[in-house]
Design a protein around this motif. Structure first.
Motif, PDB file in Angstrom:
ATOM      1  N   THR A  10       0.827  -1.353   0.485  1.00  0.00           N
ATOM      2  CA  THR A  10       0.147  -1.903  -0.954  1.00  0.00           C
ATOM      3  C   THR A  10       0.238  -0.773  -1.904  1.00  0.00           C
ATOM      4  O   THR A  10       0.022   0.327  -1.703  1.00  0.00           O
ATOM      5  CB  THR A  10      -1.077  -2.411  -0.665  1.00  0.00           C
ATOM      6  OG1 THR A  10      -1.944  -1.341  -0.196  1.00  0.00           O
ATOM      7  CG2 THR A  10      -1.318  -3.822   0.246  1.00  0.00           C
ATOM      8  N   PRO A  15       0.291  -6.017  -3.003  1.00  0.00           N
ATOM      9  CA  PRO A  15       1.319  -5.687  -1.709  1.00  0.00           C
ATOM     10  C   PRO A  15       2.640  -5.688  -2.091  1.00  0.00           C
ATOM     11  O   PRO A  15       3.023  -6.300  -3.068  1.00  0.00           O
ATOM     12  CB  PRO A  15       0.959  -7.125  -1.071  1.00  0.00           C
ATOM     13  CG  PRO A  15       0.115  -8.052  -1.773  1.00  0.00           C
ATOM     14  CD  PRO A  15      -0.275  -7.259  -3.036  1.00  0.00           C
ATOM     15  N   THR A  17       6.762  -6.475  -1.752  1.00  0.00           N
ATOM     16  CA  THR A  17       7.156  -7.560  -1.542  1.00  0.00           C
ATOM     17  C   THR A  17       8.628  -7.572  -0.815  1.00  0.00           C
ATOM     18  O   THR A  17       9.335  -6.465  -1.136  1.00  0.00           O
ATOM     19  CB  THR A  17       7.639  -8.124  -2.851  1.00  0.00           C
ATOM     20  OG1 THR A  17       6.312  -8.624  -3.406  1.00  0.00           O
ATOM     21  CG2 THR A  17       8.279  -9.690  -2.499  1.00  0.00           C
ATOM     22  N   LYS A  29      10.930 -18.039   8.665  1.00  0.00           N
ATOM     23  CA  LYS A  29       9.569 -18.315   8.617  1.00  0.00           C
ATOM     24  C   LYS A  29       8.833 -17.481   9.513  1.00  0.00           C
ATOM     25  O   LYS A  29       7.673 -17.060   9.279  1.00  0.00           O
ATOM     26  CB  LYS A  29       9.338 -19.881   9.132  1.00  0.00           C
ATOM     27  CG  LYS A  29       9.370 -20.755   8.008  1.00  0.00           C
ATOM     28  CD  LYS A  29       8.203 -20.541   6.784  1.00  0.00           C
ATOM     29  CE  LYS A  29       8.266 -21.450   5.664  1.00  0.00           C
ATOM     30  NZ  LYS A  29       7.775 -20.879   4.524  1.00  0.00           N
ATOM     31  N   GLU A  32       8.914 -14.014   7.837  1.00  0.00           N
ATOM     32  CA  GLU A  32       7.828 -14.332   6.871  1.00  0.00           C
ATOM     33  C   GLU A  32       6.591 -13.972   7.442  1.00  0.00           C
ATOM     34  O   GLU A  32       5.652 -13.119   7.023  1.00  0.00           O
ATOM     35  CB  GLU A  32       8.217 -15.185   5.920  1.00  0.00           C
ATOM     36  CG  GLU A  32       9.252 -15.310   5.174  1.00  0.00           C
ATOM     37  CD  GLU A  32       9.226 -16.464   4.342  1.00  0.00           C
ATOM     38  OE1 GLU A  32       8.730 -16.436   3.236  1.00  0.00           O
ATOM     39  OE2 GLU A  32      10.185 -17.369   4.552  1.00  0.00           O
ATOM     40  N   ARG A  33       6.110 -14.630   8.488  1.00  0.00           N
ATOM     41  CA  ARG A  33       4.682 -14.926   9.075  1.00  0.00           C
ATOM     42  C   ARG A  33       4.223 -13.564   9.527  1.00  0.00           C
ATOM     43  O   ARG A  33       3.335 -12.612   9.253  1.00  0.00           O
ATOM     44  CB  ARG A  33       4.679 -15.990  10.185  1.00  0.00           C
ATOM     45  CG  ARG A  33       4.537 -17.132   9.571  1.00  0.00           C
ATOM     46  CD  ARG A  33       3.947 -18.108  10.580  1.00  0.00           C
ATOM     47  NE  ARG A  33       4.546 -19.560  10.393  1.00  0.00           N
ATOM     48  CZ  ARG A  33       5.361 -20.461  10.568  1.00  0.00           C
ATOM     49  NH1 ARG A  33       6.120 -20.075  11.736  1.00  0.00           N
ATOM     50  NH2 ARG A  33       5.297 -21.705  10.216  1.00  0.00           N
ATOM     51  N   ASN A  36       3.752 -11.193   6.477  1.00  0.00           N
ATOM     52  CA  ASN A  36       2.453 -11.570   5.940  1.00  0.00           C
ATOM     53  C   ASN A  36       1.307 -10.935   6.766  1.00  0.00           C
ATOM     54  O   ASN A  36       0.205 -10.593   6.057  1.00  0.00           O
ATOM     55  CB  ASN A  36       2.324 -12.898   5.791  1.00  0.00           C
ATOM     56  CG  ASN A  36       3.252 -13.577   4.701  1.00  0.00           C
ATOM     57  OD1 ASN A  36       3.670 -14.802   4.896  1.00  0.00           O
ATOM     58  ND2 ASN A  36       3.969 -12.698   3.809  1.00  0.00           N
ATOM     59  N   HIS A  38       1.271  -8.552   8.199  1.00  0.00           N
ATOM     60  CA  HIS A  38       1.150  -7.011   8.056  1.00  0.00           C
ATOM     61  C   HIS A  38       0.877  -6.505   6.839  1.00  0.00           C
ATOM     62  O   HIS A  38       0.995  -5.374   6.003  1.00  0.00           O
ATOM     63  CB  HIS A  38       2.190  -6.150   8.625  1.00  0.00           C
ATOM     64  CG  HIS A  38       2.268  -6.230  10.060  1.00  0.00           C
ATOM     65  ND1 HIS A  38       2.477  -7.106  10.898  1.00  0.00           N
ATOM     66  CD2 HIS A  38       1.845  -5.074  10.948  1.00  0.00           C
ATOM     67  CE1 HIS A  38       2.440  -6.956  12.299  1.00  0.00           C
ATOM     68  NE2 HIS A  38       2.017  -5.597  12.294  1.00  0.00           N
ATOM     69  N   LEU A  40       2.351  -7.735   3.818  1.00  0.00           N
ATOM     70  CA  LEU A  40       3.376  -7.785   2.965  1.00  0.00           C
ATOM     71  C   LEU A  40       3.508  -9.179   2.226  1.00  0.00           C
ATOM     72  O   LEU A  40       3.383 -10.186   2.953  1.00  0.00           O
ATOM     73  CB  LEU A  40       4.731  -7.496   3.608  1.00  0.00           C
ATOM     74  CG  LEU A  40       4.546  -5.915   4.113  1.00  0.00           C
ATOM     75  CD1 LEU A  40       5.739  -5.845   5.190  1.00  0.00           C
ATOM     76  CD2 LEU A  40       4.958  -5.063   3.141  1.00  0.00           C
ATOM     77  N   LYS A  41       3.948  -9.158   0.952  1.00  0.00           N
ATOM     78  CA  LYS A  41       4.241 -10.630   0.531  1.00  0.00           C
ATOM     79  C   LYS A  41       5.734 -10.575   0.800  1.00  0.00           C
ATOM     80  O   LYS A  41       6.621  -9.754   1.085  1.00  0.00           O
ATOM     81  CB  LYS A  41       4.170 -10.369  -1.042  1.00  0.00           C
ATOM     82  CG  LYS A  41       2.693 -10.566  -1.608  1.00  0.00           C
ATOM     83  CD  LYS A  41       2.620 -10.199  -3.138  1.00  0.00           C
ATOM     84  CE  LYS A  41       3.790 -11.455  -3.709  1.00  0.00           C
ATOM     85  NZ  LYS A  41       3.748 -11.048  -5.268  1.00  0.00           N
ATOM     86  N   THR A  42       6.296 -11.914   0.884  1.00  0.00           N
ATOM     87  CA  THR A  42       7.483 -12.116   1.076  1.00  0.00           C
ATOM     88  C   THR A  42       8.180 -13.313   0.386  1.00  0.00           C
ATOM     89  O   THR A  42       7.262 -14.152  -0.163  1.00  0.00           O
ATOM     90  CB  THR A  42       7.691 -12.765   2.621  1.00  0.00           C
ATOM     91  OG1 THR A  42       6.929 -13.826   2.636  1.00  0.00           O
ATOM     92  CG2 THR A  42       7.253 -11.670   3.650  1.00  0.00           C
ATOM     93  N   GLU A  43       9.324 -13.164   0.259  1.00  0.00           N
ATOM     94  CA  GLU A  43      10.048 -14.447  -0.406  1.00  0.00           C
ATOM     95  C   GLU A  43      11.310 -14.538   0.234  1.00  0.00           C
ATOM     96  O   GLU A  43      12.083 -13.686   0.812  1.00  0.00           O
ATOM     97  CB  GLU A  43      10.635 -13.875  -1.902  1.00  0.00           C
ATOM     98  CG  GLU A  43       9.716 -13.635  -2.762  1.00  0.00           C
ATOM     99  CD  GLU A  43      10.110 -13.146  -4.520  1.00  0.00           C
ATOM    100  OE1 GLU A  43      11.498 -13.214  -4.571  1.00  0.00           O
ATOM    101  OE2 GLU A  43       9.515 -12.747  -5.026  1.00  0.00           O
TER     102      GLU A  43
END
Length: 134
Positions: A10, A15, A17, A29, A32-33, A36, A38, A40-43
């Motif tokens: 962060t 956070p 990305t 997915k 991403e999970r 997240n 850990h 982190l943001k995800t896209e």
């Protein structure tokens, strides 16, 4: 990308990305999970084209790219980013065990090259490495 000094995953602004470009929805997915969980943001993007059309480069700190995507390949995406002088750290993932492909991916420039299925810790370590050099 957002190159401010931070602690862990962060920044003082929030956070980090990570963009995940993967055409398999369940794999995307899952990644991403994991990220997240850990902090982190995800896209998530289902294709290289979707990433290029919708990603806001200034908000992304790292990208995880599947090499074999429908349409533009992950390696072609990396080459395209390099032509725009992007320094976005890249982690390639693939289900194909091919030495020539790995050499091509590493030649395109990446922080890590992971074979599916990979250990969660391997991906987290590669992202931590990518974010430390960002």
């Amino acid at each position: 990308m957002r190159g401010a000094a931070g602690k862990g995953n962060t920044l003082e602004f929030g956070p980090r990305t990570v963009a995940v470009v993967e055409d398999n929805p369940s794999m995307r997915k899952s990644i991403e999970r994991l990220l997240n969980a850990h902090g982190l943001k995800t896209e998530g993007y289902s294709s290289a084209e979707a990433f290029l059309n919708h990603a806001t480069a200034t908000e992304i700190d790292c990208i995880v790219i599947d090499i074999h995507l429908d349409g533009m390949s992950g390696i072609a995406l990396r080459h395209g980013l390099k032509t725009t002088h992007s320094t976005l750290p890249v982690i390639f993932i693939t289900a194909v065990d091919d030495d020539a492909l790995e050499a091509e991916a590493r030649g395109a420039g990446c922080v890590a090259y992971l074979h599916k299925p990979f250990a969660a810790a391997s991906l987290i370590h590669a992202i931590d490495k990518a974010l430390a050099t960002d």
